[in-house]
Design a protein around this motif. Structure first.
Motif, mmCIF file in Angstrom:
data_model
loop_
_atom_site.group_PDB
_atom_site.id
_atom_site.type_symbol
_atom_site.label_atom_id
_atom_site.label_comp_id
_atom_site.label_asym_id
_atom_site.label_seq_id
_atom_site.Cartn_x
_atom_site.Cartn_y
_atom_site.Cartn_z
ATOM 1 N N ALA A 110 24.186 21.339 -41.973
ATOM 2 C CA ALA A 110 23.497 20.069 -41.777
ATOM 3 C C ALA A 110 22.085 20.266 -41.288
ATOM 4 O O ALA A 110 21.771 21.264 -40.658
ATOM 5 N N VAL A 132 16.466 15.632 -34.444
ATOM 6 C CA VAL A 132 16.162 15.940 -33.049
ATOM 7 C C VAL A 132 14.879 15.231 -32.645
ATOM 8 O O VAL A 132 14.015 14.986 -33.482
ATOM 9 N N ASN A 171 15.559 21.264 -37.288
ATOM 10 C CA ASN A 171 16.779 21.757 -36.670
ATOM 11 C C ASN A 171 17.914 21.721 -37.685
ATOM 12 O O ASN A 171 18.227 20.682 -38.253
ATOM 13 N N PHE A 172 18.516 22.906 -37.918
ATOM 14 C CA PHE A 172 19.592 22.929 -38.919
ATOM 15 C C PHE A 172 20.734 23.834 -38.471
ATOM 16 O O PHE A 172 20.550 24.793 -37.715
ATOM 17 N N SER A 173 21.925 23.507 -38.928
ATOM 18 C CA SER A 173 23.126 24.265 -38.591
ATOM 19 C C SER A 173 23.740 24.829 -39.867
ATOM 20 O O SER A 173 23.892 24.105 -40.849
ATOM 21 N N THR A 226 23.009 27.253 -35.096
ATOM 22 C CA THR A 226 21.993 26.206 -35.149
ATOM 23 C C THR A 226 20.627 26.808 -34.845
ATOM 24 O O THR A 226 20.479 27.559 -33.886
ATOM 25 N N THR A 233 29.287 28.213 -36.144
ATOM 26 C CA THR A 233 28.121 27.427 -36.540
ATOM 27 C C THR A 233 26.888 27.981 -35.841
ATOM 28 O O THR A 233 26.878 28.140 -34.623
ATOM 29 N N ASN A 290 19.805 18.534 -38.614
ATOM 30 C CA ASN A 290 20.126 17.651 -37.500
ATOM 31 C C ASN A 290 18.891 16.898 -37.034
ATOM 32 O O ASN A 290 17.825 17.489 -36.895
#
Lengths: 321, 300
Positions: free
Chosen positions: A155, A159, A165-167, A305, A303, A157
């Protein structure tokens, strides 16, 4: 293709005829029995301990002497798995998919052999065929997921700072597994596929009472372009190996099929030492849909991030620096 | 005044016998307290090595830190015996290990090939020593040895020994290039007679590196020389020794070939880079009772 009809019964019958002639002067052929060994690091070694247990079916016929794997066999397997895991994870998702599909191909071709193996263990022909077919289907299922589960669970994300920001998912590493006690083939495969699909390496203890199916399955893995060490299969006793599976610090997750409360408690306690992830799965009805699911892949991934800085002035027209 | 080539004859080696004898050392059962003692001893004998074109002062600093404090989670571990680096890194290493008892060894003489004129090799050696090397690891001229110029090899070792001054000299035979055990025995004898303080199997740059039969032959050369003269010579197998189990096998071999006196890092060393971490891993296993992971041990 010639139908293979050899079962333990026919082998036993042949054995009693050894040394006799069949009436017309030609000697009866001596049946060659297979030695079942372990599968570690892409090779088939005997157990380091030199021990074995007698595998009998429901009607008390001896099927084979199986290796009684020891803690050192487990240790060697973990070393092999650790060595293989990094390279396996860095293969492309597409390639992992191809190899899982290849497993299905190889198993399909040996369908008759596995039906015979399972029949020896007490399955009816119908049950055996159902089990083999379900295993092939399961390999195809996870082959399909190999290059797709990332999209489902990754995803970007939202923020409230100047970051992209990614996971994304990463494999946990070495996954130790107690395979289901029932369904020696389907249970084993259902435990292995999602873990390797996600880029992990596996050390799995096969069902004690259906171990021949597991070692025959190792031959399928061995001929499917799966790199040695990605899957390691041990045979032996749960009680003997449980503590070693749960305490080994180089194991990142322990997947336990079963319902023994004492086992679960011990595993949870011991796994805490290195924050190994304990995963408990009900082994009832392995034909059910929930054994065929991307959540199974998710179970043995971590995960990650990432916070990637982007232009701090939100009004300035963007651009990363 | 350089020494002159002495007259001597090396015994021929029974290869099958050497291999079988070496294999027998791997059958000893060493458990519990004895194992812990062996592992600590082996750790104390490691020459922690980095010999890459990409070595930097930073990398050497890390290596020295590892040598002084092999594992912070295990108080009371011994240091390694030495760090082994290229001559240009000697000063960096020397400053870092000062006062700890850890030695600095430098590979000199056009390591690893040894293909350079003798005066270059002597300058290389003198440079390493002037930078502060406690020990010099030289390579012999394998090309000369294989073409039968034993006197050249002997003279070269003697000249390097002279250039070493107080530094101890380890002579690398590069056994993987010598072909036969007979050659290895002969090269060992030449090195010992020419003044080697240590004889060492390999550079670690080619395969095969150290093996047990090869090391056994070299240990026997040391033993024969000791019986004849009463002078002790050190031994350093290098390359290919990666596991604690292998290290213990070597210790058994030294103990049963040369005796207790050689079981110190004064007389026996392991040239290795990954062995130290494996020893630490096994020591942790012995202490905690569960198998460990490299995740918890610093990479050097």
């Amino acid at each position: 293709m010639a139908k293979r009809k050899t079962t333990i019964k026919t082998l036993a019958k042949k054995a009693t005829q050894n040394g006799r002639s069949n009436g017309n002067g030609t000697p009866v052929r001596l049946a060659v029995q297979k030695t079942y060994k372990l599968y570690i690091g892409g090779a088939f070694p005997r157990t380091e301990s030199g021990r074995y247990y007698k595998l009998k079916n429901n009607s008390n016929t001896l099927i084979a002497n199986m290796c009684l794997g020891s803690r050192k066999d487990f240790r060697n397997s973990v070393v092999a798995a650790r060595k293989a895991q990094g390279k396996w994870a860095s293969r492309t998702a597409y390639n992992r998919s191809q190899i899982l599909y290849r497993i299905a191909e190889m198993l399909e071709e040996r369908r008759d052999q596995f039906i015979a193996t399972l029949s020896d263990l007490g399955y009816t022909a119908k049950q055996a065929a159902r089990e083999v077919d379900a295993t092939v289907d399961r390999a195809v299922h996870y082959a399909g997921w190999a290059d797709k589960y990332q999209q489902i669970y990754s995803a970007v994300n939202p923020v409230a700072s100047a970051h992209f920001n990614f996971s994304v998912l990463e494999p946990m590493g070495v996954v130790a597994i107690f395979a289901p006690e029932n369904h020696g083939l389907l249970g084993l495969a259902s435990a292995i596929f999602p873990a390797i699909c996600g880029g992990n390496a596996v050390v799995i203890l096969a069902s004690e009472k259906e171990a021949t199916a597991a070692i025959n399955f190792a031959e399928v893995l061995h001929t499917s372009d799966l790199p040695g060490g990605v899957v390691n299969i041990l045979t032996g006793k749960r009680a003997e190996l449980r503590d070693h599976f749960a305490t080994h610090k180089d194991v990142n997750a322990f997947v336990y099929y079963g319902s023994n409360k004492a086992d679960k408690k011990a595993i949870q306690t011991q796994a805490a030492d290195n924050l190994k992830r304990p995963i408990f799965i009900d082994e009832s009805d392995l034909f059910k849909n929930y054994h065929e699911s991307p959540y199974r892949i998710l179970a043995t991934t971590e995960t990650k991030t990432t916070w990637h800085p982007i232009a701090s002035d939100m009004t300035g027209g963007g651009g990363a620096y | 005044m350089a020494k002159t080539y002495p007259s001597f004859s090396s015994p021929t080696i029974d290869q099958v016998g050497a291999e079988e004898r070496a294999a027998r050392f791997t059958k000893r059962s060493i458990k519990k307290a004895a194992k812990v003692q062996a592992l600590k001893l082996a750790l104390n004998m490691v020459d922690l090595t980095t010999l890459e074109g990409a070595d930097t002062p930073g990398k050497v600093q890390q290596l020295c830190q590892k040598a002084l404090h092999p594992h912070l989670g295990y108080p009371g571990l011994p240091t390694t015996a030495a760090v082994c680096v290229y001559p240009t890194m000697v000063r960096v290493a020397k400053n870092l290990v000062k006062g700890s008892g850890v030695k600095v060894a430098a590979v000199a003489t056009a390591f690893p090939s040894g293909q350079a004129p003798q005066d270059v090799k002597i300058r290389d050696t003198k440079y390493a020593v002037s930078e502060g090397a406690d020990e010099v690891d030289m390579v012999i001229s394998r090309g000369k040895f294989l073409s039968g110029e034993y006197e050249y090899v002997y003279d070269e070792i003697a000249a390097i020994k002279e250039a070493c001054g107080k530094a101890r000299l380890k002579v690398i035979l590069e056994t993987g290039e010598l072909g036969t055990l007979d050659n290895i025995r002969k090269a060992s004898d030449i090195a010992i007679l020419a003044g080697a303080d240590f004889i060492k199997t390999s550079t670690g740059k080619i395969s095969p590196a150290a093996t047990m039969p090869v090391t056994l032959v070299m240990l026997e050369a040391i033993r024969d020389y000791y019986f004849k003269t009463g002078t002790m010579i050190g031994m350093k197998p290098a390359g290919g020794i990666r596991t604690a189990k292998q290290a213990v096998h070597y210790l058994v071999m030294v103990r049963e070939t040369l005796g207790q006196d050689w079981l110190t890092n004064q007389w026996f060393r392991f040239g290795a880079s990954s062995l130290a971490n494996n020893l630490i891993l096994q020591l942790i296993k012995q202490r905690d009772g569960v198998y460990g992971s490299m995740d918890y041990i610093s990479k050097d």
